[in-house]
Design a protein around this motif. Structure first.
Motif, PDB file in Angstrom:
ATOM      1  N   PRO A  62       0.801  -1.236   0.000  1.00 18.07           N
ATOM      2  CA  PRO A  62       0.000   0.000   0.000  1.00 18.07           C
ATOM      3  C   PRO A  62       0.832   1.283   0.000  1.00 18.07           C
ATOM      4  N   HIS A  63       2.028   1.237   0.589  1.00 24.26           N
ATOM      5  CA  HIS A  63       2.852   2.447   0.666  1.00 24.26           C
ATOM      6  C   HIS A  63       3.819   2.574  -0.506  1.00 24.26           C
ATOM      7  N   THR A  64       3.667   1.722  -1.537  1.00 24.53           N
ATOM      8  CA  THR A  64       4.541   1.813  -2.708  1.00 24.53           C
ATOM      9  C   THR A  64       4.382   3.182  -3.365  1.00 24.53           C
ATOM     10  N   PRO A  65       5.472   3.917  -3.589  1.00 25.20           N
ATOM     11  CA  PRO A  65       5.356   5.250  -4.204  1.00 25.20           C
ATOM     12  C   PRO A  65       5.007   5.159  -5.679  1.00 25.20           C
ATOM     13  N   PHE A  66       4.584   6.293  -6.218  1.00 31.99           N
ATOM     14  CA  PHE A  66       4.180   6.394  -7.609  1.00 31.99           C
ATOM     15  C   PHE A  66       5.267   7.079  -8.431  1.00 31.99           C
ATOM     16  N   ARG A  67       5.325   6.737  -9.697  1.00 33.44           N
ATOM     17  CA  ARG A  67       6.087   7.484 -10.691  1.00 33.44           C
ATOM     18  C   ARG A  67       5.074   7.985 -11.718  1.00 33.44           C
ATOM     19  N   ILE A  68       4.919   9.310 -11.826  1.00 36.05           N
ATOM     20  CA  ILE A  68       3.836   9.896 -12.601  1.00 36.05           C
ATOM     21  C   ILE A  68       4.375  10.656 -13.806  1.00 36.05           C
ATOM     22  N   VAL A  69       3.791  10.430 -14.970  1.00 34.90           N
ATOM     23  CA  VAL A  69       3.985  11.298 -16.127  1.00 34.90           C
ATOM     24  C   VAL A  69       2.736  12.165 -16.235  1.00 34.90           C
ATOM     25  N   GLY A  70       2.895  13.475 -16.074  1.00 28.67           N
ATOM     26  CA  GLY A  70       1.783  14.408 -16.167  1.00 28.67           C
ATOM     27  C   GLY A  70       1.813  15.148 -17.491  1.00 28.67           C
ATOM     28  N   ALA A  71       0.643  15.346 -18.085  1.00 22.38           N
ATOM     29  CA  ALA A  71       0.537  16.047 -19.365  1.00 22.38           C
ATOM     30  C   ALA A  71      -0.842  16.691 -19.433  1.00 22.38           C
ATOM     31  N   HIS A  72      -1.155  17.307 -20.568  1.00 26.69           N
ATOM     32  CA  HIS A  72      -2.494  17.867 -20.729  1.00 26.69           C
ATOM     33  C   HIS A  72      -3.012  17.627 -22.132  1.00 26.69           C
ATOM     34  N   THR A  73      -4.335  17.536 -22.246  1.00 28.86           N
ATOM     35  CA  THR A  73      -4.988  17.150 -23.493  1.00 28.86           C
ATOM     36  C   THR A  73      -5.495  18.324 -24.303  1.00 28.86           C
ATOM     37  N   ASP A  74      -5.565  19.517 -23.712  1.00 31.10           N
ATOM     38  CA  ASP A  74      -6.151  20.672 -24.396  1.00 31.10           C
ATOM     39  C   ASP A  74      -5.094  21.492 -25.113  1.00 31.10           C
ATOM     40  N   SER A  75      -5.537  22.215 -26.122  1.00 39.11           N
ATOM     41  CA  SER A  75      -4.672  23.106 -26.895  1.00 39.11           C
ATOM     42  C   SER A  75      -5.428  24.399 -27.164  1.00 39.11           C
ATOM     43  N   PRO A  76      -4.721  25.519 -27.329  1.00 39.16           N
ATOM     44  CA  PRO A  76      -5.403  26.786 -27.637  1.00 39.16           C
ATOM     45  C   PRO A  76      -6.137  26.694 -28.968  1.00 39.16           C
ATOM     46  N   ASN A  77      -7.345  27.224 -29.003  1.00 36.11           N
ATOM     47  CA  ASN A  77      -8.115  27.159 -30.250  1.00 36.11           C
ATOM     48  C   ASN A  77      -9.328  28.084 -30.172  1.00 36.11           C
ATOM     49  N   LEU A  78     -10.255  27.905 -31.067  1.00 35.75           N
ATOM     50  CA  LEU A  78     -11.509  28.651 -31.100  1.00 35.75           C
ATOM     51  C   LEU A  78     -12.634  27.689 -30.730  1.00 35.75           C
ATOM     52  N   ARG A  79     -13.470  28.083 -29.764  1.00 37.04           N
ATOM     53  CA  ARG A  79     -14.512  27.184 -29.264  1.00 37.04           C
ATOM     54  C   ARG A  79     -15.898  27.795 -29.443  1.00 37.04           C
ATOM     55  N   VAL A  80     -16.860  26.954 -29.724  1.00 36.60           N
ATOM     56  CA  VAL A  80     -18.205  27.384 -30.089  1.00 36.60           C
ATOM     57  C   VAL A  80     -18.944  27.921 -28.860  1.00 36.60           C
ATOM     58  N   LYS A  81     -19.629  29.043 -29.053  1.00 34.52           N
ATOM     59  CA  LYS A  81     -20.394  29.672 -27.976  1.00 34.52           C
ATOM     60  C   LYS A  81     -21.745  28.960 -27.771  1.00 34.52           C
ATOM     61  N   PRO A  82     -22.410  29.255 -26.627  1.00 40.12           N
ATOM     62  CA  PRO A  82     -23.705  28.598 -26.351  1.00 40.12           C
ATOM     63  C   PRO A  82     -24.772  28.851 -27.411  1.00 40.12           C
ATOM     64  N   LEU A  83     -24.777  30.049 -27.996  1.00 36.45           N
ATOM     65  CA  LEU A  83     -25.678  30.357 -29.108  1.00 36.45           C
ATOM     66  C   LEU A  83     -24.816  30.470 -30.360  1.00 36.45           C
ATOM     67  N   PRO A  84     -24.616  29.376 -31.072  1.00 35.95           N
ATOM     68  CA  PRO A  84     -23.575  29.344 -32.106  1.00 35.95           C
ATOM     69  C   PRO A  84     -23.940  29.972 -33.436  1.00 35.95           C
ATOM     70  N   ASP A  85     -25.219  30.121 -33.730  1.00 36.86           N
ATOM     71  CA  ASP A  85     -25.612  30.556 -35.066  1.00 36.86           C
ATOM     72  C   ASP A  85     -25.609  32.074 -35.168  1.00 36.86           C
ATOM     73  N   SER A  86     -24.765  32.586 -36.039  1.00 29.71           N
ATOM     74  CA  SER A  86     -24.659  34.032 -36.233  1.00 29.71           C
ATOM     75  C   SER A  86     -24.374  34.310 -37.698  1.00 29.71           C
ATOM     76  N   GLY A  87     -24.191  35.577 -38.026  1.00 30.07           N
ATOM     77  CA  GLY A  87     -23.880  35.924 -39.401  1.00 30.07           C
ATOM     78  C   GLY A  87     -24.282  37.352 -39.717  1.00 30.07           C
TER      79      GLY A  87
END
Length: 431
Positions: free
Chosen positions: A76-101
């Motif tokens: 139970p007391h065995t230590p961890f070896r962790i690789v940490g990363a992230h899945t997100d990248s900067p971009n453009l994301r759709v708003k709650p009311l997406p239809d415009s023009g």
């Protein structure tokens, strides 16, 4: 005990496939889970009671995944070896009311996510991907991986100063993509995506959607020494960590450490969410793993005290056109091996003891590494490293791969660095 396989150029081929198949964090974790399943891992639900059996397990939450492998006989007391990363990248994301023009153009209303290089999204063929949440609370991944949208740049004839004074973009007015002609119709975009996903009209009541470049990753250069592609920051590290964890799990590694992959969402906007590194996800999973194996709070404290995390994220290669922006004595080069990232003001979590851990892993894997530090006149960015160290009391080291065009819709790395990183991560996880 057989040694884990060493990665080579084929790892970079596979990275390109992973990037192309992962246009959103939700697709990235689904693809990661599929790869881990093939390596013998099984999903455990956070709402279920966990058992203390050995083997590979993983938890999915939104755009985040935490996976770990418990060797036979691990205490139970065995230590961890962790690789940490992230899945997100900067971009453009759709708003709650997406239809415009306007003026006969049909557009999609988007919001800026993170800190993208805005000009890189102009005049580029864009698809749309993410997840739809249905009336019953389930989710459905959706990916329109064809030219669907475009953010058209203003012609030089209507902006004569652009070449001399530089491009100036208003985030609200100038970055709304077009996707057709005619009158704006409320509900049109979501109805189109429901049809694309094979859903009935009105079945989707929530959505998390983002645009992506549909141009596939490609080898670049006379000798194909470079790779151009999207979302290297930071799916390159997610992919390497997944490959390394699967390799260690298949090798029958003994109970010295419990190897872990933690790929979080929302790093690009501060990590403060239930799926971000500043949330409770990682700590909860690690604690439950200890307790499931019959451990006490004392065992948890002992395990965390011996744990080390590598925060793996991309860093800056020296830029041939802007070398003065870099520290004059630290010039990481592509294909020179992964980088150790240092900042004495704790924008990165690396210290001398952490450097020693990283150096030992690279030596064991026969992988060269480089050091990165920012020019003193230019404050550097940060990562999940300091957050992980502070939130969990875990020794953390910031490392990664040096790239160009970070936060662009299309980034650039060396062909060798991804597989060199994966080999170093195998050695680290083995301890």
């Amino acid at each position: 005990m057989s040694a884990p396989p060493r990665f080579d150029r084929g790892h970079t081929d596979d990275l390109m496939s992973f990037l192309a198949a992962s246009p959103s964090p939700y697709h990235a974790v689904a693809n990661t889970a599929e790869r881990l399943e093939k390596a013998g891992f099984r999903q455990v639900a956070e709402t279920d009671a966990w058992d203390g059996t050995s083997g590979g397990k993983y938890v999915l939450r939104g755009g985040a995944i935490v996976a770990w492998y418990v060797p036979e006989g691990a205490a139970p007391h065995t230590p961890f070896r962790i690789v940490g990363a992230h899945t997100d990248s900067p971009n453009l994301r759709v708003k709650p009311l997406p239809d415009s023009g306007a003026h006969g153009w049909r557009q999609v209303a988007v919001e800026i996510y993170g800190g993208p290089l805005l000009n890189s999204w102009l005049d580029r063929d864009l698809g749309l991907a993410g997840r739809l949440t249905l009336r019953d609370g389930s989710t459905r991944l959706v990916n329109v991986d064809r030219p669907l949208l475009r953010v058209p740049q203003l012609a030089i004839h209507l902006d004569r100063s652009v070449s001399a004074e530089g491009l100036k973009l208003d985030k609200q007015r100038h970055l709304q993509p077009v996707w057709g002609l005619g009158d704006v119709r409320d509900g049109d975009l979501i109805a189109f995506l429901e049809e694309t996903a094979g859903l009935a009209a009105g079945e989707a009541t929530g959505w998390d959607l983002m645009v992506h470049s549909v141009e596939p990753p490609a080898y670049l250069g006379r000798d194909k020494e470079l790779v151009a592609g999207p979302r290297m920051d930071n799916l390159l590290s997610v992919h390497a960590g997944t490959a390394a964890l699967a390799a260690v799990a298949s090798s029958g590694t003994g109970p010295s450490y419990i190897p872990v992959l933690a790929a979080f969402d929302h790093e690009e906007n501060g990590s403060q969410s239930d799926t971000g590194a500043d949330g409770p996800l990682l700590g909860g999973v690690l604690e439950r793993s200890v307790f499931a194996r019959g451990g006490s709070y004392e065992d948890r404290a002992r395990a965390f005290a011996g744990t080390v995390c590598l925060s793996s994220d991309t860093g800056h290669a020296v830029h041939p056109n802007y070398a003065e922006r870099h520290d004059p004595t630290h010039h990481p080069r592509v294909n020179g091996g992964p980088i150790l990232k240092v900042n004495v003001n704790n924008r990165y979590a690396t210290d001398g003891s952490g450097r020693a851990v990283w150096a030992a892993a690279c030596e064991q894997a026969d992988v060269p590494f480089q050091s990165f530090v920012s020019n003193n006149s230019m404050p550097c960015g940060t990562t999940i490293g300091p957050i992980t160290a502070a939130r969990h009391g875990i020794r953390t080291v910031d490392i990664g791969v040096a790239i160009l065009s970070m936060h662009s819709a299309r980034e650039l790395c060396g062909v060798d660095d991804p597989w060199l990183l994966a080999n170093a991560l195998v050695a680290f996880l083995e301890g």
